[in-house]
Design a protein around this motif. Sequence first.
Motif, PDB file in Angstrom:
ATOM      1  N   VAL A 299      -0.065 -14.843  -3.541  1.00 23.05           N
ATOM      2  CA  VAL A 299       0.296 -13.263  -3.587  1.00 23.05           C
ATOM      3  C   VAL A 299      -0.171 -12.432  -2.621  1.00 23.05           C
ATOM      4  CG1 VAL A 299      -0.638 -11.018  -4.913  1.00 23.05           C
ATOM      5  CG2 VAL A 299      -0.294 -13.332  -6.460  1.00 23.05           C
ATOM      6  N   LEU A 300      -1.433 -12.799  -1.992  1.00 24.43           N
ATOM      7  CA  LEU A 300      -1.615 -12.089  -0.521  1.00 24.43           C
ATOM      8  C   LEU A 300      -0.686 -12.503   0.539  1.00 24.43           C
ATOM      9  CD1 LEU A 300      -5.439 -12.472  -0.550  1.00 24.43           C
ATOM     10  CD2 LEU A 300      -4.351 -10.553  -0.999  1.00 24.43           C
ATOM     11  N   ARG A 301      -0.087 -13.754   0.660  1.00 20.71           N
ATOM     12  CA  ARG A 301       0.898 -13.982   1.565  1.00 20.71           C
ATOM     13  C   ARG A 301       2.006 -13.225   1.230  1.00 20.71           C
ATOM     14  NH1 ARG A 301       1.927 -18.115   5.088  1.00 20.71           N
ATOM     15  NH2 ARG A 301       0.048 -19.227   4.479  1.00 20.71           N
TER      16      ARG A 301
ATOM     17  N   LEU B 214      -9.673 -12.140   4.207  1.00 17.11           N
ATOM     18  CA  LEU B 214      -9.675 -11.099   2.882  1.00 17.11           C
ATOM     19  C   LEU B 214     -10.257 -11.683   1.789  1.00 17.11           C
ATOM     20  CD1 LEU B 214      -5.793 -10.054   3.374  1.00 17.11           C
ATOM     21  CD2 LEU B 214      -7.781  -8.799   3.748  1.00 17.11           C
ATOM     22  N   LEU B 215     -10.420 -12.911   1.470  1.00 15.24           N
ATOM     23  CA  LEU B 215     -10.970 -13.534   0.508  1.00 15.24           C
ATOM     24  C   LEU B 215     -12.505 -13.616   0.681  1.00 15.24           C
ATOM     25  CD1 LEU B 215      -8.362 -16.363  -0.568  1.00 15.24           C
ATOM     26  CD2 LEU B 215      -8.777 -14.269  -1.698  1.00 15.24           C
TER      27      LEU B 215
ATOM     28  N   ARG C  59      -5.559  -4.172  11.536  1.00 15.78           N
ATOM     29  CA  ARG C  59      -6.548  -4.544  10.615  1.00 15.78           C
ATOM     30  C   ARG C  59      -5.953  -4.317   9.140  1.00 15.78           C
ATOM     31  NH1 ARG C  59     -10.860   0.437   8.995  1.00 15.78           N
ATOM     32  NH2 ARG C  59     -12.418  -0.547   8.030  1.00 15.78           N
ATOM     33  N   VAL C  60      -6.316  -5.544   8.490  1.00 16.22           N
ATOM     34  CA  VAL C  60      -5.682  -5.586   6.815  1.00 16.22           C
ATOM     35  C   VAL C  60      -6.975  -5.467   6.044  1.00 16.22           C
ATOM     36  CG1 VAL C  60      -4.674  -6.984   5.213  1.00 16.22           C
ATOM     37  CG2 VAL C  60      -4.148  -7.161   7.882  1.00 16.22           C
ATOM     38  N   ARG C  61      -6.987  -4.837   5.022  1.00 17.69           N
ATOM     39  CA  ARG C  61      -8.058  -4.381   4.045  1.00 17.69           C
ATOM     40  C   ARG C  61      -7.363  -4.969   2.653  1.00 17.69           C
ATOM     41  NH1 ARG C  61     -10.761   0.947   5.159  1.00 17.69           N
ATOM     42  NH2 ARG C  61      -8.559   1.720   5.696  1.00 17.69           N
ATOM     43  N   LEU C  62      -8.259  -5.378   1.521  1.00 10.28           N
ATOM     44  CA  LEU C  62      -7.964  -5.560   0.233  1.00 10.28           C
ATOM     45  C   LEU C  62      -8.998  -4.591  -0.432  1.00 10.28           C
ATOM     46  CD1 LEU C  62      -6.761  -7.487  -1.833  1.00 10.28           C
ATOM     47  CD2 LEU C  62      -8.895  -9.111  -1.566  1.00 10.28           C
TER      48      LEU C  62
ATOM     49  N   ALA D  13     -19.409  -6.318  -4.363  1.00 10.51           N
ATOM     50  CA  ALA D  13     -18.016  -7.072  -4.320  1.00 10.51           C
ATOM     51  C   ALA D  13     -17.804  -7.210  -2.862  1.00 10.51           C
ATOM     52  CB  ALA D  13     -17.097  -6.128  -4.878  1.00 10.51           C
ATOM     53  N   THR D  14     -16.881  -8.448  -2.803  1.00 10.31           N
ATOM     54  CA  THR D  14     -16.420  -8.793  -1.312  1.00 10.31           C
ATOM     55  C   THR D  14     -14.923  -8.356  -0.970  1.00 10.31           C
ATOM     56  OG1 THR D  14     -15.424 -10.823  -2.077  1.00 10.31           O
ATOM     57  CG2 THR D  14     -17.785 -10.659  -1.151  1.00 10.31           C
ATOM     58  N   TYR D  15     -15.026  -6.906  -1.388  1.00 11.87           N
ATOM     59  CA  TYR D  15     -13.671  -6.165  -1.116  1.00 11.87           C
ATOM     60  C   TYR D  15     -14.034  -4.622  -1.124  1.00 11.87           C
ATOM     61  CZ  TYR D  15     -13.736  -5.705  -6.200  1.00 11.87           C
ATOM     62  OH  TYR D  15     -14.230  -5.428  -7.609  1.00 11.87           O
TER      63      TYR D  15
END
Length: 201
Positions: free
Chosen positions: A98-100, A121-122, A134-137, A150-152
């Motif tokens: 899904v992230l891809r 991201l994970l 820069r990419v953020r979840l 949480a890791t987001y």
Amino acid sequence: MDTAVALVQSYLYMNGYFTVTEYPVLELMADGEYRTVTDVDLLAVHIPGAGRDDADVSGSFVSVDPDLDVDLARIDLIIAEVKEGRAELNASARDPKVLRAALNRFGALGEERVSRVIADLLDDGEADHPDGPRVRLMAFGARPPSDRHATYQWRLLGDLAGFMHRTLRANWSAAQSIQSKDPALSFLLLLEKAVRGERKK
């Protein structure tokens, strides 16, 4: 569109982002048919220089919300889940496939970097490479996640609405002339007009 998604979309618009909501992720089956795996609530991109004022015409009168932590010198990409409850991610939002698909929709990353960005991201909720975007979840919700570590990244819907309301009030001379079809923004504009009209009686 979901009301909570509409609010987050309006908030990100106000902060200079372009958005795609409820982006469907499809999977090709062995029989050649496609099925919808999930949809990503919101994809957003902020481009360096977005929202810069022009001397004669401006599409924006807003400074970026400092709590959004935008690096104005770089492209900022957000992959987000939006909840009316806790600001938490679905299992599908942490699925590498899904992230891809979400990253491919942005089209800002070369194929050789996508796997590394997904791993970052994970692990951390962010992929921060000096030579690229820069990419953020992120997760947006009415309440904090169960795991405060949480890791987001996560934001509360009340904080977003508060920022939008304060911004409209502080810039009312410009904001009152906006004619918006955006449901969240138009509601806040109507609410402020109603309150101000009541005060004048």
